[in-house]
Design an enzyme around this catalytic site. Structure first.
Site, PDB file in Angstrom:
ATOM      1  N   GLY A  98       0.689  -1.038   0.274  1.00 25.19           N
ATOM      2  CA  GLY A  98      -0.115   0.223   0.028  1.00 25.19           C
ATOM      3  C   GLY A  98       0.867   1.671  -0.342  1.00 25.19           C
ATOM      4  O   GLY A  98       2.191   1.481  -0.314  1.00 25.19           O
ATOM      5  N   PHE A  99       0.181   2.060   0.709  1.00 22.29           N
ATOM      6  CA  PHE A  99       1.085   3.332   0.077  1.00 22.29           C
ATOM      7  C   PHE A  99       2.276   3.443   1.502  1.00 22.29           C
ATOM      8  O   PHE A  99       3.326   3.663   0.823  1.00 22.29           O
ATOM      9  CB  PHE A  99       0.200   4.661   0.690  1.00 22.29           C
ATOM     10  CG  PHE A  99      -1.381   4.797  -0.231  1.00 22.29           C
ATOM     11  CD1 PHE A  99      -0.333   6.422  -1.296  1.00 22.29           C
ATOM     12  CD2 PHE A  99      -1.955   4.463   0.121  1.00 22.29           C
ATOM     13  CE1 PHE A  99      -1.615   5.842  -2.084  1.00 22.29           C
ATOM     14  CE2 PHE A  99      -2.872   4.650  -0.601  1.00 22.29           C
ATOM     15  CZ  PHE A  99      -2.472   5.224  -1.796  1.00 22.29           C
ATOM     16  N   VAL A 110      -0.102 -12.956   4.328  1.00 25.33           N
ATOM     17  CA  VAL A 110       1.007 -13.829   5.573  1.00 25.33           C
ATOM     18  C   VAL A 110       0.807 -14.096   6.715  1.00 25.33           C
ATOM     19  O   VAL A 110      -1.026 -12.889   6.919  1.00 25.33           O
ATOM     20  CB  VAL A 110       2.215 -12.806   6.208  1.00 25.33           C
ATOM     21  CG1 VAL A 110       2.973 -12.208   7.374  1.00 25.33           C
ATOM     22  CG2 VAL A 110       2.928 -11.875   5.383  1.00 25.33           C
ATOM     23  N   GLU A 168     -18.540  11.279  -0.065  1.00 31.76           N
ATOM     24  CA  GLU A 168     -18.264  11.065  -0.918  1.00 31.76           C
ATOM     25  C   GLU A 168     -19.204  10.455  -1.836  1.00 31.76           C
ATOM     26  O   GLU A 168     -19.832  10.212  -2.979  1.00 31.76           O
ATOM     27  CB  GLU A 168     -17.200  10.614  -1.554  1.00 31.76           C
ATOM     28  CG  GLU A 168     -16.136  11.975  -0.957  1.00 31.76           C
ATOM     29  CD  GLU A 168     -14.057  12.047  -0.901  1.00 31.76           C
ATOM     30  OE1 GLU A 168     -13.825  10.680  -1.084  1.00 31.76           O
ATOM     31  OE2 GLU A 168     -13.486  13.203  -1.011  1.00 31.76           O
ATOM     32  N   ASP A 179      -1.707   2.537   8.551  1.00 32.54           N
ATOM     33  CA  ASP A 179      -3.044   2.225   8.885  1.00 32.54           C
ATOM     34  C   ASP A 179      -2.517   1.403   9.925  1.00 32.54           C
ATOM     35  O   ASP A 179      -3.220   0.710  11.706  1.00 32.54           O
ATOM     36  CB  ASP A 179      -3.582   1.359   7.792  1.00 32.54           C
ATOM     37  CG  ASP A 179      -4.781   2.895   7.206  1.00 32.54           C
ATOM     38  OD1 ASP A 179      -4.496   3.676   7.313  1.00 32.54           O
ATOM     39  OD2 ASP A 179      -5.757   2.459   6.413  1.00 32.54           O
ATOM     40  N   ALA A 227      -3.839   8.261   4.103  1.00 30.88           N
ATOM     41  CA  ALA A 227      -2.211   8.164   3.381  1.00 30.88           C
ATOM     42  C   ALA A 227      -1.260   8.481   3.740  1.00 30.88           C
ATOM     43  O   ALA A 227      -0.165   8.612   3.729  1.00 30.88           O
ATOM     44  CB  ALA A 227      -2.901   8.485   1.484  1.00 30.88           C
TER      45      ALA A 227
HETATM   46  C1  LIG Z   1     -13.265   3.868   0.321  1.00 32.34           C
HETATM   47  C2  LIG Z   1     -11.422   4.462   0.959  1.00 32.34           C
HETATM   48  C3  LIG Z   1     -11.426   6.428   1.130  1.00 32.34           C
HETATM   49  C4  LIG Z   1     -10.065   6.390   1.057  1.00 32.34           C
HETATM   50  N1  LIG Z   1      -9.377   8.062   0.999  1.00 32.34           N
HETATM   51  C5  LIG Z   1      -8.612   8.769   1.537  1.00 32.34           C
HETATM   52  C6  LIG Z   1      -8.190   9.638   1.271  1.00 32.34           C
HETATM   53  O1  LIG Z   1      -9.431   9.918   0.626  1.00 32.34           O
HETATM   54  N2  LIG Z   1      -6.935  10.003   1.138  1.00 32.34           N
HETATM   55  C7  LIG Z   1      -6.659   9.611   2.290  1.00 32.34           C
HETATM   56  O2  LIG Z   1      -6.056  10.534   2.761  1.00 32.34           O
HETATM   57  N3  LIG Z   1      -6.883   8.304   2.498  1.00 32.34           N
HETATM   58  C8  LIG Z   1      -8.135   7.956   2.079  1.00 32.34           C
HETATM   59  N4  LIG Z   1      -8.170   6.476   2.686  1.00 32.34           N
HETATM   60  C9  LIG Z   1      -7.437   5.613   3.607  1.00 32.34           C
HETATM   61  C10 LIG Z   1      -5.860   5.179   2.791  1.00 32.34           C
HETATM   62  O3  LIG Z   1      -6.486   4.813   1.969  1.00 32.34           O
HETATM   63  C11 LIG Z   1      -5.516   4.566   4.229  1.00 32.34           C
HETATM   64  O4  LIG Z   1      -4.783   5.547   4.651  1.00 32.34           O
HETATM   65  C12 LIG Z   1      -3.984   4.273   2.890  1.00 32.34           C
HETATM   66  O5  LIG Z   1      -4.195   3.459   2.211  1.00 32.34           O
HETATM   67  C13 LIG Z   1      -3.210   3.168   4.470  1.00 32.34           C
HETATM   68  O6  LIG Z   1      -1.666   3.038   3.358  1.00 32.34           O
HETATM   69  P1  LIG Z   1      -1.170   2.071   4.230  1.00 32.34           P
HETATM   70  O7  LIG Z   1       0.005   1.550   3.803  1.00 32.34           O
HETATM   71  O8  LIG Z   1      -0.928   2.015   5.643  1.00 32.34           O
HETATM   72  O9  LIG Z   1      -2.488  -0.053   3.968  1.00 32.34           O
HETATM   73  P2  LIG Z   1      -2.828   0.324   2.468  1.00 32.34           P
HETATM   74  O10 LIG Z   1      -2.570   1.493   1.177  1.00 32.34           O
HETATM   75  O11 LIG Z   1      -4.590  -0.540   3.174  1.00 32.34           O
HETATM   76  O12 LIG Z   1      -1.981  -1.417   2.118  1.00 32.34           O
HETATM   77  C14 LIG Z   1      -1.897  -2.326   2.831  1.00 32.34           C
HETATM   78  C15 LIG Z   1      -1.301  -3.636   2.094  1.00 32.34           C
HETATM   79  O13 LIG Z   1      -0.807  -4.689   2.611  1.00 32.34           O
HETATM   80  C16 LIG Z   1      -2.075  -5.839   1.903  1.00 32.34           C
HETATM   81  N5  LIG Z   1      -1.789  -6.741   3.158  1.00 32.34           N
HETATM   82  C17 LIG Z   1      -2.981  -6.744   4.515  1.00 32.34           C
HETATM   83  N6  LIG Z   1      -3.171  -7.481   5.042  1.00 32.34           N
HETATM   84  C18 LIG Z   1      -2.106  -8.461   4.447  1.00 32.34           C
HETATM   85  C19 LIG Z   1      -1.493  -9.923   4.361  1.00 32.34           C
HETATM   86  N7  LIG Z   1      -1.828 -10.839   5.661  1.00 32.34           N
HETATM   87  N8  LIG Z   1      -0.265 -10.142   3.553  1.00 32.34           N
HETATM   88  C20 LIG Z   1      -0.494 -10.053   2.718  1.00 32.34           C
HETATM   89  N9  LIG Z   1      -0.626  -8.352   2.375  1.00 32.34           N
HETATM   90  C21 LIG Z   1      -1.185  -7.934   3.330  1.00 32.34           C
HETATM   91  C22 LIG Z   1      -3.253  -5.171   1.230  1.00 32.34           C
HETATM   92  O14 LIG Z   1      -3.633  -5.905   0.486  1.00 32.34           O
HETATM   93  C23 LIG Z   1      -2.387  -4.085   0.818  1.00 32.34           C
HETATM   94  O15 LIG Z   1      -1.722  -3.722  -0.140  1.00 32.34           O
HETATM   95  C24 LIG Z   1      -9.449   6.210   2.721  1.00 32.34           C
HETATM   96  C25 LIG Z   1      -9.733   4.222   2.506  1.00 32.34           C
HETATM   97  C26 LIG Z   1     -10.506   3.996   2.315  1.00 32.34           C
HETATM   98  C27 LIG Z   1     -10.998   2.110   2.225  1.00 32.34           C
END
Ligand SMILES: Cc1cc2nc3c(=O)[nH]c(=O)nc-3n(C[C@H](O)[C@H](O)[C@H](O)COP(=O)(O)OP(=O)(O)OC[C@H]3O[C@@H](n4cnc5c(N)ncnc54)[C@H](O)[C@@H]3O)c2cc1C
Length: 445
Positions: free
Chosen positions: A20-21, A86, A177, A307, A322
């Site tokens: 993810g991000f 995982v 939204e 997150d 993000a």
């Molecule tokens: C509908 C929606 C709208 C949003 N709108 C906004 C916005 O407008 N602006 C903003 O800033 N934020 C927004 N967010 C929040 C933002 O997307 C998240 O805060 C951000 O993606 C967090 O990044 P991350 O890397 O922590 O997790 P994520 O981007 O969620 O990435 C986590 C990754 O881990 C992988 N994963 C999870 N568990 C496992 C496992 N056990 N094994 C292997 N892989 C795994 C998943 O497949 C995923 O690819 C929104 C979220 C949602 C759901």
């Protein structure tokens, strides 16, 4: 079970869980470091969640807001990818367990994101539509289109109204939204395609547990958003606490019931369950409680970010958005570089970049650097930020074309029900073949 052993070279192995991000930001920051980086994700693509609601509202195609991880990693020579889930982490053995692999690491960055939080509301987990993944968004889009197909030929007025009532639980940015996009879909292209439907049978209902929508924004922006939603014909219920959800609608705390075949849950979020299954220390929001350096207490080689991690600033947990994930990804990677040079990791400093939310076509609210923006100017800002942050030149072009199509011609680019079997449950339910069985509930997801 095969054992993927450490790289025989002397280079350290950094494993990142989640593309993810946060995970991608960490991998990019480690790009020129003397380490081998392995990114693991259960999907082979990265998702731009901020536009998921537009996939659900038939505004964008799923592939326009996602990008193959392997293609992203082409520009990072020391990174490789493994697709898989995982299941558990053994911190003492420095090993990740997957269905058919055990992966060892020297350093670990946990960026597994978040999942939906149902606050113990009865029937919610079984009966609602979530909006957290691309799969969720496609399932919701199919279901909405199936409801419309069914409603057009439904002779019973009561059943027809249930099929045409769309209830959204949660008045935060995603709920607001999605409500706006759905209302525009219903009043515009859908009414042209389904001339037999009575527009007054269609209801978009937004249920918000507290007394305002977008509660994290200043009151002027909150009020603007509320007025704008109501002007779009969305029924916004404030202080409306959902206490139960069935396949027929939502029960509220005041005893009322909103009949609806489509209940969308955008009300809560919590850390991914991987934290708990691995015995990591978690805060009340299910996220890993980390040190200021983003390290997991007692395990200086393990970082949790985005997150998936709980870190507070000025007494408040950093938001599930993000910007913290991107900044923390870079900070964790820099701290690993410091550890490799025998320096101490530094505490993470979060820079708040502000908040944005769009409320349908040509209107948005923005709170950036303590300055408030609303209306058309904020919407242009929203457009620019989202286009800029999308990964891939092709995706940017395609999204801009679809938006132009939608905003200028009042048409939606995609309204296909794929696979066509998606409608079977709506049909069977309406014809009385199915009662509220666990099988029916599960098949909605
Ligand atoms: C509908 C929606 C709208 C949003 N709108 C906004 C916005 O407008 N602006 C903003 O800033 N934020 C927004 N967010 C929040 C933002 O997307 C998240 O805060 C951000 O993606 C967090 O990044 P991350 O890397 O922590 O997790 P994520 O981007 O969620 O990435 C986590 C990754 O881990 C992988 N994963 C999870 N568990 C496992 C496992 N056990 N094994 C292997 N892989 C795994 C998943 O497949 C995923 O690819 C929104 C979220 C949602 C759901």
């Amino acid at each position: 079970m095969s054992n993927v052993n450490r790289n025989p070279s002397a280079r350290h192995k950094v494993v990142i869980v989640g593309a993810g991000f946060g995970g991608l930001s960490a991998a990019r920051t480690l790009a020129r470091s003397p380490v081998d980086t392995l990114i693991i994700d259960r999907n082979n693509y990265h998702t731009f969640h901020a536009l998921l609601y537009q996939v659900a509202a038939a505004e964008l195609e799923p592939e326009e807001i996602s990008y193959p991880v392997r293609t992203i990693l082409r520009g990072i020579p020391n990174a490789s990818f493994l697709m898989g889930r995982v299941e558990r982490i053994d911190l003492d053995a420095k090993t990740l367990h997957m269905a058919s692999h055990a992966i060892q690491y020297d350093y670990l960055i946990l960026a597994a994101g978040s999942t939906t939080r149902f606050f113990g509301v009865e029937g919610a987990a079984e009966n609602v539509f979530e909006l957290k993944t691309l799969d969720n968004a496609i399932a919701l889009r199919n279901h909405i289109l199936c409801c419309l197909e069914q409603a057009e030929s439904e002779p019973d007025a009561e059943v027809r109204r249930r099929l045409l009532t769309f209830a959204i639980v949660g008045g935060g940015p995603t709920g607001v939204e999605f409500a706006g996009a759905l209302a525009e879909l219903m009043r515009g292209p859908i009414m042209k395609d389904y001339p037999a439907l009575n527009p007054s049978d269609v209801r978009v209902v937004l249920l918000q547990a507290v007394d305002s929508v977008l509660p994290d924004l200043p009151s002027r922006l909150r009020n603007y958003a509320l007025q704008r939603l109501r002007r779009m014909g969305i029924e916004v219920f404030l202080s409306a606490v959902a206490t139960g959800v069935t396949s027929e609608g939502v029960h509220l705390k005041d005893g009322s019931f909103i009949p609806s075949r489509t209940v969308v849950w955008t009300a809560g979020v919590r850390g991914d369950s991987l934290a708990e299954t691995s015995g990591l220390p978690v805060a009340g929001d299910g996220r890993v409680q980390v040190l200021p350096s983003l390290q997991v207490p007692g395990h200086p080689e393990v970082y949790a970010i985005g997150d998936f991690s709980h870190l507070e600033k000025d007494g408040h947990a950093l938001p599930f958005t993000a910007p913290p994930a991107i900044q923390e990804g870079a900070a964790a990677a820099l701290n690993i570089k410091r550890q490799l040079q025998n320096s101490d990791p530094l505490p993470f400093q979060y820079r708040d970049k502000g908040s944005l939310a769009t409320i349908g076509r040509f209107a948005a609210v923005a709170y950036v650097g303590r300055r408030e923006f609303r209306g058309f100017g904020a919407w242009v800002l929203w457009l620019g930020v989202h286009i800029f942050n999308l990964i891939g030149f092709r995706n940017r072009i395609l999204v801009m074309v679809d938006w132009a199509w939608d905003f200028l011609l009042y048409e939606r680019a995609v309204r296909l029900i794929l696979p066509s079997e998606s409608c079977q449950n709506v049909h069977r339910r309406t014809s009385g073949e199915l009662e509220q069985t666990p099988e029916y509930s599960r098949s909605l997801h």
